[in-house]
Design a protein around this motif. Sequence first.
Motif, PDB file in Angstrom:
ATOM      1  N   ALA A 141       0.821  -1.220   0.000  1.00  0.00           N
ATOM      2  CA  ALA A 141       0.000   0.000   0.000  1.00  0.00           C
ATOM      3  C   ALA A 141       0.852   1.267   0.000  1.00  0.00           C
ATOM      4  CB  ALA A 141      -0.938   0.006   1.206  1.00  0.00           C
ATOM      5  N   GLU A 142       2.124   1.161   0.424  1.00  0.00           N
ATOM      6  CA  GLU A 142       3.006   2.318   0.476  1.00  0.00           C
ATOM      7  C   GLU A 142       3.700   2.578  -0.867  1.00  0.00           C
ATOM      8  OE1 GLU A 142       5.736   1.696   3.688  1.00  0.00           O
ATOM      9  OE2 GLU A 142       4.139   1.214   5.119  1.00  0.00           O
ATOM     10  N   LEU A 143       3.501   1.695  -1.824  1.00  0.00           N
ATOM     11  CA  LEU A 143       4.166   1.829  -3.126  1.00  0.00           C
ATOM     12  C   LEU A 143       3.260   2.522  -4.132  1.00  0.00           C
ATOM     13  CD1 LEU A 143       5.679  -1.773  -3.489  1.00  0.00           C
ATOM     14  CD2 LEU A 143       6.773   0.253  -2.515  1.00  0.00           C
ATOM     15  N   GLY A 144       3.866   3.183  -5.110  1.00  0.00           N
ATOM     16  CA  GLY A 144       3.107   3.766  -6.209  1.00  0.00           C
ATOM     17  C   GLY A 144       2.659   2.678  -7.172  1.00  0.00           C
ATOM     18  N   LEU A 145       1.772   3.049  -8.098  1.00  0.00           N
ATOM     19  CA  LEU A 145       1.243   2.068  -9.050  1.00  0.00           C
ATOM     20  C   LEU A 145       2.337   1.440  -9.909  1.00  0.00           C
ATOM     21  CD1 LEU A 145      -2.080   3.693 -10.297  1.00  0.00           C
ATOM     22  CD2 LEU A 145      -1.838   1.504  -9.131  1.00  0.00           C
ATOM     23  N   GLY A 146       3.291   2.274 -10.339  1.00  0.00           N
ATOM     24  CA  GLY A 146       4.386   1.750 -11.147  1.00  0.00           C
ATOM     25  C   GLY A 146       5.215   0.732 -10.391  1.00  0.00           C
ATOM     26  N   GLN A 147       5.475   1.021  -9.114  1.00  0.00           N
ATOM     27  CA  GLN A 147       6.240   0.087  -8.281  1.00  0.00           C
ATOM     28  C   GLN A 147       5.451  -1.207  -8.053  1.00  0.00           C
ATOM     29  OE1 GLN A 147       6.785   2.981  -5.064  1.00  0.00           O
ATOM     30  NE2 GLN A 147       8.983   2.883  -5.396  1.00  0.00           N
ATOM     31  N   GLN A 148       4.137  -1.074  -7.852  1.00  0.00           N
ATOM     32  CA  GLN A 148       3.307  -2.264  -7.667  1.00  0.00           C
ATOM     33  C   GLN A 148       3.333  -3.142  -8.925  1.00  0.00           C
ATOM     34  OE1 GLN A 148      -0.661  -1.481  -6.124  1.00  0.00           O
ATOM     35  NE2 GLN A 148       0.094   0.169  -4.822  1.00  0.00           N
ATOM     36  N   GLN A 149       3.329  -2.500 -10.085  1.00  0.00           N
ATOM     37  CA  GLN A 149       3.390  -3.250 -11.341  1.00  0.00           C
ATOM     38  C   GLN A 149       4.677  -4.061 -11.418  1.00  0.00           C
ATOM     39  OE1 GLN A 149       1.241  -4.324 -14.008  1.00  0.00           O
ATOM     40  NE2 GLN A 149       0.821  -2.183 -14.419  1.00  0.00           N
ATOM     41  N   LEU A 150       5.794  -3.463 -10.969  1.00  0.00           N
ATOM     42  CA  LEU A 150       7.074  -4.162 -10.974  1.00  0.00           C
ATOM     43  C   LEU A 150       7.079  -5.313  -9.973  1.00  0.00           C
ATOM     44  CD1 LEU A 150       9.534  -1.123 -11.271  1.00  0.00           C
ATOM     45  CD2 LEU A 150       8.803  -2.695 -13.073  1.00  0.00           C
ATOM     46  N   VAL A 151       6.392  -5.147  -8.845  1.00  0.00           N
ATOM     47  CA  VAL A 151       6.267  -6.244  -7.874  1.00  0.00           C
ATOM     48  C   VAL A 151       5.524  -7.420  -8.521  1.00  0.00           C
ATOM     49  CG1 VAL A 151       5.220  -6.984  -5.688  1.00  0.00           C
ATOM     50  CG2 VAL A 151       6.377  -4.773  -5.831  1.00  0.00           C
ATOM     51  N   GLU A 152       4.468  -7.123  -9.279  1.00  0.00           N
ATOM     52  CA  GLU A 152       3.711  -8.176  -9.973  1.00  0.00           C
ATOM     53  C   GLU A 152       4.620  -8.942 -10.941  1.00  0.00           C
ATOM     54  OE1 GLU A 152       0.773  -9.477  -9.723  1.00  0.00           O
ATOM     55  OE2 GLU A 152      -0.826  -8.007  -9.469  1.00  0.00           O
ATOM     56  N   ILE A 153       5.480  -8.210 -11.650  1.00  0.00           N
ATOM     57  CA  ILE A 153       6.382  -8.864 -12.593  1.00  0.00           C
ATOM     58  C   ILE A 153       7.412  -9.714 -11.855  1.00  0.00           C
ATOM     59  CG2 ILE A 153       8.172  -8.472 -14.350  1.00  0.00           C
ATOM     60  CD1 ILE A 153       6.538  -6.041 -15.259  1.00  0.00           C
ATOM     61  N   ALA A 154       7.934  -9.176 -10.759  1.00  0.00           N
ATOM     62  CA  ALA A 154       8.882  -9.946  -9.941  1.00  0.00           C
ATOM     63  C   ALA A 154       8.225 -11.218  -9.415  1.00  0.00           C
ATOM     64  CB  ALA A 154       9.385  -9.085  -8.784  1.00  0.00           C
ATOM     65  N   LYS A 155       6.971 -11.110  -9.044  1.00  0.00           N
ATOM     66  CA  LYS A 155       6.209 -12.265  -8.552  1.00  0.00           C
ATOM     67  C   LYS A 155       6.089 -13.323  -9.647  1.00  0.00           C
ATOM     68  CE  LYS A 155       1.723 -13.250  -6.357  1.00  0.00           C
ATOM     69  NZ  LYS A 155       0.428 -12.641  -5.936  1.00  0.00           N
ATOM     70  N   ALA A 156       5.864 -12.864 -10.895  1.00  0.00           N
ATOM     71  CA  ALA A 156       5.780 -13.786 -12.028  1.00  0.00           C
ATOM     72  C   ALA A 156       7.139 -14.455 -12.274  1.00  0.00           C
ATOM     73  CB  ALA A 156       5.322 -13.050 -13.279  1.00  0.00           C
ATOM     74  N   LEU A 157       8.223 -13.679 -12.180  1.00  0.00           N
ATOM     75  CA  LEU A 157       9.564 -14.234 -12.373  1.00  0.00           C
ATOM     76  C   LEU A 157       9.871 -15.295 -11.317  1.00  0.00           C
ATOM     77  CD1 LEU A 157      11.602 -11.005 -13.225  1.00  0.00           C
ATOM     78  CD2 LEU A 157      10.755 -12.752 -14.807  1.00  0.00           C
ATOM     79  N   ASN A 158       9.324 -15.094 -10.123  1.00  0.00           N
ATOM     80  CA  ASN A 158       9.526 -16.052  -9.036  1.00  0.00           C
ATOM     81  C   ASN A 158       8.900 -17.409  -9.370  1.00  0.00           C
ATOM     82  OD1 ASN A 158      10.440 -16.809  -6.410  1.00  0.00           O
ATOM     83  ND2 ASN A 158       8.360 -16.542  -5.629  1.00  0.00           N
ATOM     84  N   LYS A 159       7.912 -17.386 -10.261  1.00  0.00           N
ATOM     85  CA  LYS A 159       7.239 -18.633 -10.662  1.00  0.00           C
ATOM     86  C   LYS A 159       7.863 -19.215 -11.932  1.00  0.00           C
ATOM     87  CE  LYS A 159       2.894 -16.992  -8.680  1.00  0.00           C
ATOM     88  NZ  LYS A 159       1.555 -16.446  -8.968  1.00  0.00           N
ATOM     89  N   GLN A 160       9.080 -18.776 -12.263  1.00  0.00           N
ATOM     90  CA  GLN A 160       9.802 -19.281 -13.443  1.00  0.00           C
ATOM     91  C   GLN A 160       8.975 -19.073 -14.711  1.00  0.00           C
ATOM     92  OE1 GLN A 160      13.009 -20.387 -12.864  1.00  0.00           O
ATOM     93  NE2 GLN A 160      12.513 -19.712 -10.801  1.00  0.00           N
ATOM     94  N   VAL A 161       8.539 -17.843 -14.913  1.00  0.00           N
ATOM     95  CA  VAL A 161       7.684 -17.527 -16.057  1.00  0.00           C
ATOM     96  C   VAL A 161       8.426 -17.711 -17.378  1.00  0.00           C
ATOM     97  CG1 VAL A 161       8.252 -15.051 -16.007  1.00  0.00           C
ATOM     98  CG2 VAL A 161       6.089 -15.801 -16.995  1.00  0.00           C
TER      99      VAL A 161
END
Length: 506
Positions: A141-161
């Motif tokens: 909640a403390e992150l901006g939308l752009g930062q949240q988008q990058l977290v989503e991508i990092a989360k996908a990378l964590n799943k060996q996308v």
Amino acid sequence: MANLLEMHNITKKFGDVVALNNISISLEMGEILSLCGENGSGKSTLMKVLCGIYPHGDFQGEITFAGEKLVAKNIKDTESKGISIIHQELTLVKQMSVLENMFLGNEITQFGITNDNEMYLRCQTLLEQVQLNVDPHTKVAELGLGQQQLVEIAKALNKQVRLLILDEPTASLTEKETAILLNLIKDLKAHNIACIYISHKLNEVKAISDKICVIRDGEHIGTHLATDLSEDNIITMMVGREITSLYPVEPHEIGEEILRVENLNAWHTTNTHIKRVDNAHFALHKGEILGVAGLVGSGRTEMAQCLFGSYLGKYQGDIYLENQKVEIKNCTQAIERHIVMVPEDRKKHGIVPIMSVGKNITLAALPQFCFGKKVINEPLEETIINQSIAKLKVKTASVDLAIGRLSGGNQQKAILAKCLLLNPKILILDEPTRGIDVGAKYEIYKLINQLAQQGIAIIVISSELPEVLGISDRVLVMHQGKIKADLINDNLTQEQVMEAALKETL
């Protein structure tokens, strides 16, 4: 080279409605395919088929991924194969940390106990990979939308996308955040990760794609090399007709002054030492389209919210309507004075998603359809709903369909229909075409011109400078809460607007 993904003859029906008709697409490893089409064309439905949201057996056709037939019962099955989707509405849990979101449902355990140290180190590595410099324990909640988008991508990378699907990823991002995201996608390509990119921003589509696939009304119109298509070509394929100019120019007469704002100030909702609007003053005339430009955080939305009585912090200033000084402390007072606003976040502030399309349209104007104060004249309400839907060309299977199920463009048209029932003299449009396809944009621009011809004064706030310059008679330029310039739009350029925003003095 064998294709990473092949979707053959995909057909998906909802009852008697054919949402996808015999669509085939393919994608190589490390390839970026942009999927273009108007809202409601079938893009999201096709991706839901691919991701297992619509399971195998719920559609006709065949999907092959990495050389194997893909038979998915749910999204977890496709994620296990290396297919991840990041939706326009982010799915992060805002009150949990970045680390907790990263491993939610995918925790690293040892003897049945989560290995917090290994997850922290892995999270740090993934955040570095997406160039996001935040502590893993930071609340989302403390992150901006752009930062949240990058977290989503990092989360996908964590799943060996192996295949990443991005649905309107830059709709709410600043130019700087967009540039970071596009560079990251190019970096993923260099690491052989394929991407399906869905966006209405055709300049991004052209800049990032290897191939572009266009879908219209559930039909595959064509797939071409990005280098072989201009933006005009893509638009023609999307809408089925040539749009010679995205911004229709229709003559409208600018009349006498209807609104004057003097010494308008608004303070930050929590830090009252910061001004979000700083001594703003401007005028608006009947039949005028006034654009408001400026970087994100410049105070544009806050200024509009003060005029509509919806700003949550402290604000004060002098507002004159038709030369009469008025006070506007809430939305009810604004509507009584025929000031109406279409909000920036339509899903949060513009609609009630579970209510029907029809009920959303009449919600703000119910007293017009009542016998006395309590009984709704339902035949009259139904007539008005049907007239509004026809007038605004809202595409819906039924007036009773939940509005949350409509495309973004049709939701926006329904919100505009609701606003017009309030008989506005001043209409404020905050990001009126965000997340909307080019065809729907064109229709909204035409409507704005028609309303101006009727003498309605219109304020348009937009982060897209071409849009501001394409439809406005005059442009206010804001920066850090101040109105830095008031410019007649006589062949005004983007460079002139940005120079006005960033110069030191008015």
